[in-house]
Design an enzyme around this catalytic site. Structure first.
Site, PDB file in Angstrom:
ATOM      1  N   GLU A  48     -18.533   6.853  -4.769  1.00 32.05           N
ATOM      2  CA  GLU A  48     -17.324   7.675  -4.724  1.00 32.05           C
ATOM      3  C   GLU A  48     -17.286   8.657  -5.892  1.00 32.05           C
ATOM      4  O   GLU A  48     -16.977   9.829  -5.750  1.00 32.05           O
ATOM      5  CB  GLU A  48     -16.087   6.761  -4.757  1.00 32.05           C
ATOM      6  CG  GLU A  48     -14.762   7.487  -4.704  1.00 32.05           C
ATOM      7  CD  GLU A  48     -13.597   6.507  -4.826  1.00 32.05           C
ATOM      8  OE1 GLU A  48     -13.347   5.996  -5.948  1.00 32.05           O
ATOM      9  OE2 GLU A  48     -12.946   6.221  -3.790  1.00 32.05           O
TER      10      GLU A  48
ATOM     11  N   ASP B   3       0.300  11.180  -0.008  1.00 31.50           N
ATOM     12  CA  ASP B   3      -0.765  12.177   0.062  1.00 31.50           C
ATOM     13  C   ASP B   3      -2.094  11.511   0.398  1.00 31.50           C
ATOM     14  O   ASP B   3      -2.184  10.286   0.467  1.00 31.50           O
ATOM     15  CB  ASP B   3      -0.859  12.949  -1.269  1.00 31.50           C
ATOM     16  CG  ASP B   3      -1.405  12.095  -2.396  1.00 31.50           C
ATOM     17  OD1 ASP B   3      -1.051  10.892  -2.488  1.00 31.50           O
ATOM     18  OD2 ASP B   3      -2.207  12.598  -3.193  1.00 31.50           O
TER      19      ASP B   3
ATOM     20  N   TRP C  19       0.851  -1.205   0.000  1.00 32.03           N
ATOM     21  CA  TRP C  19       0.000   0.000   0.000  1.00 32.03           C
ATOM     22  C   TRP C  19       0.878   1.242   0.000  1.00 32.03           C
ATOM     23  O   TRP C  19       2.091   1.143   0.273  1.00 32.03           O
ATOM     24  CB  TRP C  19      -0.934   0.007   1.228  1.00 32.03           C
ATOM     25  CG  TRP C  19      -2.210   0.762   0.963  1.00 32.03           C
ATOM     26  CD1 TRP C  19      -2.594   1.965   1.482  1.00 32.03           C
ATOM     27  CD2 TRP C  19      -3.265   0.347   0.086  1.00 32.03           C
ATOM     28  NE1 TRP C  19      -3.813   2.329   0.972  1.00 32.03           N
ATOM     29  CE2 TRP C  19      -4.248   1.355   0.116  1.00 32.03           C
ATOM     30  CE3 TRP C  19      -3.479  -0.771  -0.733  1.00 32.03           C
ATOM     31  CZ2 TRP C  19      -5.419   1.278  -0.636  1.00 32.03           C
ATOM     32  CZ3 TRP C  19      -4.645  -0.844  -1.487  1.00 32.03           C
ATOM     33  CH2 TRP C  19      -5.594   0.176  -1.421  1.00 32.03           C
TER      34      TRP C  19
ATOM     35  N   GLU D 276      -3.216   8.677  -1.658  1.00 31.45           N
ATOM     36  CA  GLU D 276      -2.445   7.435  -1.530  1.00 31.45           C
ATOM     37  C   GLU D 276      -1.572   7.144  -2.741  1.00 31.45           C
ATOM     38  O   GLU D 276      -1.327   5.990  -3.082  1.00 31.45           O
ATOM     39  CB  GLU D 276      -3.393   6.243  -1.285  1.00 31.45           C
ATOM     40  CG  GLU D 276      -4.536   6.554  -0.356  1.00 31.45           C
ATOM     41  CD  GLU D 276      -5.295   5.332   0.130  1.00 31.45           C
ATOM     42  OE1 GLU D 276      -6.159   4.855  -0.609  1.00 31.45           O
ATOM     43  OE2 GLU D 276      -5.018   4.860   1.249  1.00 31.45           O
ATOM     44  N   GLU D 277      -1.142   8.197  -3.411  1.00 34.62           N
ATOM     45  CA  GLU D 277      -0.411   8.006  -4.664  1.00 34.62           C
ATOM     46  C   GLU D 277       0.965   8.653  -4.697  1.00 34.62           C
ATOM     47  O   GLU D 277       1.891   8.102  -5.279  1.00 34.62           O
ATOM     48  CB  GLU D 277      -1.237   8.575  -5.834  1.00 34.62           C
ATOM     49  CG  GLU D 277      -2.524   7.826  -6.056  1.00 34.62           C
ATOM     50  CD  GLU D 277      -3.384   8.442  -7.125  1.00 34.62           C
ATOM     51  OE1 GLU D 277      -4.208   7.721  -7.702  1.00 34.62           O
ATOM     52  OE2 GLU D 277      -3.250   9.664  -7.383  1.00 34.62           O
TER      53      GLU D 277
HETATM   54  C1  NOJ Z   1      -6.104   2.861  -4.327  1.00 33.05           C
HETATM   55  C2  NOJ Z   1      -6.231   4.176  -3.620  1.00 33.05           C
HETATM   56  O1  NOJ Z   1      -7.232   4.092  -2.677  1.00 33.05           O
HETATM   57  C3  NOJ Z   1      -6.526   5.275  -4.605  1.00 33.05           C
HETATM   58  O2  NOJ Z   1      -6.579   6.505  -3.941  1.00 33.05           O
HETATM   59  C4  NOJ Z   1      -5.471   5.309  -5.661  1.00 33.05           C
HETATM   60  O3  NOJ Z   1      -5.786   6.275  -6.619  1.00 33.05           O
HETATM   61  C5  NOJ Z   1      -5.357   3.951  -6.320  1.00 33.05           C
HETATM   62  N1  NOJ Z   1      -5.114   2.932  -5.326  1.00 33.05           N
HETATM   63  C6  NOJ Z   1      -4.288   3.948  -7.384  1.00 33.05           C
HETATM   64  O4  NOJ Z   1      -3.025   4.158  -6.801  1.00 33.05           O
HETATM   65  C1  NOJ Z   2      -9.312   6.319  -2.026  1.00 33.11           C
HETATM   66  C2  NOJ Z   2      -9.066   7.737  -1.654  1.00 33.11           C
HETATM   67  O1  NOJ Z   2      -8.129   8.276  -2.547  1.00 33.11           O
HETATM   68  C3  NOJ Z   2      -8.565   7.835  -0.235  1.00 33.11           C
HETATM   69  O2  NOJ Z   2      -8.423   9.193   0.118  1.00 33.11           O
HETATM   70  C4  NOJ Z   2      -9.531   7.170   0.707  1.00 33.11           C
HETATM   71  O3  NOJ Z   2      -8.988   7.185   1.997  1.00 33.11           O
HETATM   72  C5  NOJ Z   2      -9.810   5.746   0.285  1.00 33.11           C
HETATM   73  N1  NOJ Z   2     -10.186   5.676  -1.104  1.00 33.11           N
HETATM   74  C6  NOJ Z   2     -10.938   5.146   1.118  1.00 33.11           C
HETATM   75  O4  NOJ Z   2     -12.120   5.878   0.938  1.00 33.11           O
END
Ligand code: NOJ
Ligand code: NOJ
Length: 577
Positions: free
Chosen positions: A421, A193, A137, A196-197
């Site tokens: 979402e 960030d 992750w 999560e990227e």
């Molecule tokens: C899963 C994350 O929750 C999401 O925010 C991200 O864009 C994708 N992985 C791709 O990295």
């Molecule tokens: C992806 C989002 O980018 C992230 O900010 C969020 O925490 C997770 N999904 C779960 O909702």
């Protein structure tokens, strides 16, 4: 189902207002119920989740959100705690106590980011039974502990002032203290960030960390737990200083991340403004308050970046609301508008309108002028009293603009009121995770802001930005020494698809990496610009590079070199060689 009303926007603002009113009266209760349904143990869509655990979404595949994220949970519970402590919903007490217990336990769970005192609080998500998630992750994510501290401090202040002092000092405070200690130790370390990227420094994370330490210092003082107050305040000052460096004066927006190789236009920054809103701080720009000139300029740049990227936005007037997403370059699950990011500009603008009304005036500066000119092309910089026609013209247009974002989400809300979402960039149908808890919470808080519901502030009023920034965190913090803001301008003619980056000899310039070189803004093309915090009083070498579809072209030798000043800021004006 609300398509008719949105189409009527251009015809009569009142029709829009009525449609938004009716959407809110139906969607408000659905959103509140949607939040509660996703919280264990008895939420109807959270069966199997432990007590007080917020499931991000009941979706278990494509995407699998059957986890509890510290960020989502803390933002959701902040909203519930606000409702409880202000008497809006007196029934939430047990659920909030469940949340406190759940988070107290999760803090102790060893995980791939570490243990309780070795970085584990930065772990982004856990299984819904409170065990560690051990798969790959984007970790750590250092906004979570700060957001959790903010939620719990709000609860703690309420309980303490209503006389429940022992429980606060013995049970709640140790949980908050863990999170504040984490922020003190790690704020200056690289983080993923909120999306999560991107692994770098991130505005949202810095802003919420600043808030947590600032209100943490005050809370600890109130309850007589003073041993770490001075370190909270010291690092809060450093965070406030660092926060300023994300502002891009040329582009008129807040650059979301120091890495990532994107424009930096990102809902990250709008979310930061609304989640660090303090009604007592007026339109202060140091904390990027919703009505500050910088936050308003940023909002315009952010919103405008989606006008041409989603086909559902085509044909909408250039000064009207559109559907917005995380950032324009996004491709996750198709890279679509999100409900929570489209509610965010509405909430920021409602917050701004509430502050202007309370102070009886609004201020237009050279920074916010382009934002205000959307609503009156003849407006000039100045202060406008609530009795002036300019004030009335601007605020009523801004109210309609804000309502427009709600109306767009209304248009793309399915008839059962469910908020996923995302929704399709080409036809508006819901996409990605269904019943996203954070989507529902974002509707609740936007509607509360429209209603001018007042919640507690956090001490943002009257803060002074230190003149030089120290980048040394406490305990485990890295860095050391102070930094200065250096603006790099380079004249470079580019072809379509080609962008200019900078890389150089210090970590803040990516240590000569091309992959993580920093993207410059082309807002003043052919001048490309970026402002970077560099170590003070240091010899630095750098070069600009061009990237086009992965191909990298370096400037010719020799390297450019500067010695940064001891304090303040400086500008380098270069021409591509
Ligand atoms: C899963 C994350 O929750 C999401 O925010 C991200 O864009 C994708 N992985 C791709 O990295
Ligand atoms: C992806 C989002 O980018 C992230 O900010 C969020 O925490 C997770 N999904 C779960 O909702």
């Amino acid at each position: 189902m609300y398509r008719f009303f949105v189409c009527a926007l251009g015809i009569a603002g009142t029709v829009l207002g009525q449609s938004v009113d009716s959407y809110i009266s139906s969607e408000g209760p659905i959103a509140k119920a949607g939040v509660l349904a996703n919280i264990g143990p008895s939420g109807s869509k959270a069966s199997g989740a432990a007590a007080g655990v917020v499931v991000a979404s009941p979706s278990t595949s494509n995407p699998d959100y059957w986890y509890t994220w510290t960020r989502d949970s803390s933002l959701v519970f902040k909203s519930l705690i606000d409702q409880y402590t202000t008497g809006i919903d007196p029934t939430l007490r047990t659920l909030i106590d469940d949340f406190v217990s759940a988070e107290a336990h999760i803090q102790t769970v060893d995980n791939p980011s570490g243990g309780l005192t070795s970085g584990g609080l930065g772990e982004p998500k856990f299984n819904v039974d409170e065990t560690a998630f051990t798969g790959a992750w984007g970790r750590p994510q250092r906004d979570g502990p700060a957001l959790r501290a903010t939620a719990l401090i709000t609860y703690g202040n309420y309980l303490y002032s209503s006389g429940n002092t022992t429980w606060v000092t013995d049970t709640l405070w140790p949980v908050i203290e863990n999170d504040l200690g984490y922020v003190v130790s790690y704020w200056n370390q690289t983080t993923f960030d909120l999306w999560e990227e991107v692994s770098s420094s991130s505005f949202f994370t810095t802003a919420v960390q600043h808030r947590a330490l600032r209100e943490g210092a005050a809370f600890a003082t109130t309850i007589g737990q003073t041993s770490s107050v001075s370190s909270y305040t010291t690092q809060a000052n450093n965070l406030l200083c660092f926060l300023q460096s994300y502002w891009n004066p040329t582009g008129g927006y807040i650059t979301a991340n120091t890495g990532g190789g994107r424009s930096g236009k990102d809902a990250n920054t709008v979310l930061a403004s609304i989640h660090t809103y303090d009604p007592a701080a007026g339109c202060d720009a140091a904390t990027f308050q919703p009505c500050s000139d910088k936050a308003l300029s940023n909002l315009k740049v952010y919103v405008d970046s989606f006008r041409s990227v989603y086909s559902i936005n085509s044909g909408i007037a250039s000064n009207a609301a559109v559907a917005t997403g995380r950032y324009p370059e996004d491709t996750y699950q198709g890279g679509n508008p999100w409900y929570l990011t489209t509610f965010a500009p509405a909430e920021q603008l409602y917050d701004a309108l509430n502050v202007w009304a309370a102070q009886g005036s609004l201020n237009v500066t050279s920074i916010s002028l382009p934002f205000f000119q959307q609503f009156s092309s003849s407006v000039t910089a100045g202060s406008y009293a609530a009795s002036s026609t300019t004030y009335t013209t601007l605020t009523s247009a801004i109210k309609s603009f804000a309502d427009g974002f709600v109306a767009i989400n209304a248009q793309y809300t399915p008839s059962n009121g469910g908020l996923a979402e995302q929704y399709s960039r080409s036809n508006g149908s819901p996409l990605s995770a269904v019943d996203l808890t954070w989507s529902y919470a974002s509707a609740v808080t936007a509607f509360e802001a429209r209603n001018n519901t007042q919640f507690a502030g956090w001490g943002a009023a009257g803060l002074t930005v230190p003149s030089t920034c120290s980048t040394s965190g406490g305990g485990g913090g890295g860095g050391g020494g102070s930094t200065v803001a250096v603006t790099f301008n380079v004249d470079a003619t580019t072809v379509y698809g080609e962008n200019i980056y900078i890389t150089g000899s210090v970590a803040a310039l990516s240590s000569w990496s091309t992959g993580s070189a920093l993207l410059l803004s082309s807002a003043n093309y052919p001048t490309w610009s970026i402002t970077v915090n560099l170590p003070a009083n240091t010899a630095v070498e750098y070069k600009y590079i061009r990237k086009n579809n992965g191909a990298v072209t370096w400037e010719s030798d020799p390297n450019n070199s500067i010695t940064t000043p001891a304090s303040g800021s400086t500008t380098e004006n270069d021409t591509w060689r």
